[in-house]
Enzyme design. Sequence first.
Site, PDB file in Angstrom:
ATOM      1  CD  GLU A  80     -47.628  64.109 -18.911  1.00 21.73           C
ATOM      2  OE1 GLU A  80     -47.943  63.967 -17.715  1.00 21.73           O
ATOM      3  OE2 GLU A  80     -46.578  63.645 -19.406  1.00 21.73           O
ATOM      4  NE  ARG A  90     -34.355  66.807 -18.191  1.00 20.96           N
ATOM      5  CZ  ARG A  90     -33.907  66.679 -19.447  1.00 20.96           C
ATOM      6  NH1 ARG A  90     -32.656  66.346 -19.678  1.00 20.96           N
ATOM      7  NH2 ARG A  90     -34.711  66.869 -20.483  1.00 20.96           N
ATOM      8  CB  CYS A 143     -43.727  69.678 -21.985  1.00 19.16           C
ATOM      9  SG  CYS A 143     -42.959  69.328 -23.566  1.00 19.16           S
ATOM     10  CG  HIS A 167     -44.572  64.483 -22.343  1.00 20.28           C
ATOM     11  ND1 HIS A 167     -44.786  64.957 -21.064  1.00 20.28           N
ATOM     12  CD2 HIS A 167     -43.703  65.364 -22.927  1.00 20.28           C
ATOM     13  CE1 HIS A 167     -44.081  66.069 -20.893  1.00 20.28           C
ATOM     14  NE2 HIS A 167     -43.420  66.349 -22.003  1.00 20.28           N
TER      15      HIS A 167
HETATM   16  N1  PCA Z   1     -40.366  68.428 -24.713  1.00 19.32           N
HETATM   17  C1  PCA Z   1     -39.922  69.269 -23.608  1.00 19.32           C
HETATM   18  C2  PCA Z   1     -40.104  70.678 -24.095  1.00 19.32           C
HETATM   19  C3  PCA Z   1     -40.308  70.595 -25.561  1.00 19.32           C
HETATM   20  C4  PCA Z   1     -40.566  69.176 -25.840  1.00 19.32           C
HETATM   21  O1  PCA Z   1     -40.903  68.694 -26.926  1.00 19.32           O
HETATM   22  C5  PCA Z   1     -40.559  68.934 -22.283  1.00 19.32           C
HETATM   23  O2  PCA Z   1     -40.941  67.770 -22.066  1.00 19.32           O
HETATM   24  O3  PCA Z   1     -40.678  69.814 -21.421  1.00 19.32           O
END
Ligand code: PCA
Length: 206
Positions: A80, A90, A143, A167
Amino acid sequence: MANILLTGFEPFGGEKVNPAQLAVNRLQGEHIGNLDVVTGVLPVVTVKCIEEAVKLIEKYDPVAVINVGQAGGRVELSVEKVAINVKDYRIPDNEGNQIRYAPVVEDGPAAYFSSLPVEKIADALVERMIPASVSYTAGTYCCNEVFYGVSHYLRNNRPNVPNCFIHIPFILEQAAGAKPARPSMSLETIIRGLEIAIEQTSTFLS
Ligand code: PCA
């Protein structure tokens, strides 16, 4: 040796596992490049997720921070680039908070760019045959909140400590038999990818 802090998240959204938690737990105590890997797992709960991340930074005094989270539905590792000052959930978090249209930090800047070389990390992953790209949206859930909150804390308190957010997709056990079908990546591949990101961070710092 210096510490690099790697964090995952607890499971959320009805999943039994969070691959980010599994991956960082497997990397705890590794030595990669010039760095010692220290890890923690963050709650999927607004505000507390940032507080826990800051606690871990204060405890381990790392020279760099990589926060990792599950992005179900993505097909590759997403390095990111941008954290935005927006919370717009969401689904409710793990304590039932359903936040809409709120800032992460009242009067904070609109966004932070990652202070680690996300382009180099993504390119290094692809060179090593790990599907990955730079992503320009970390979403508006926990996140992004952690990415923004950690960036804000570090720039204001530890400006020499760079950070980024990665991610990761669902792992095979979350996808096998799922209807509708889901993209997935093996946990081993994800872990290898995180090791490469840490190697790149070590090179960047030296
Ligand atoms: N993914 C979520 C929050 C915790 C995680 O592992 C996100 O993409 O916001």
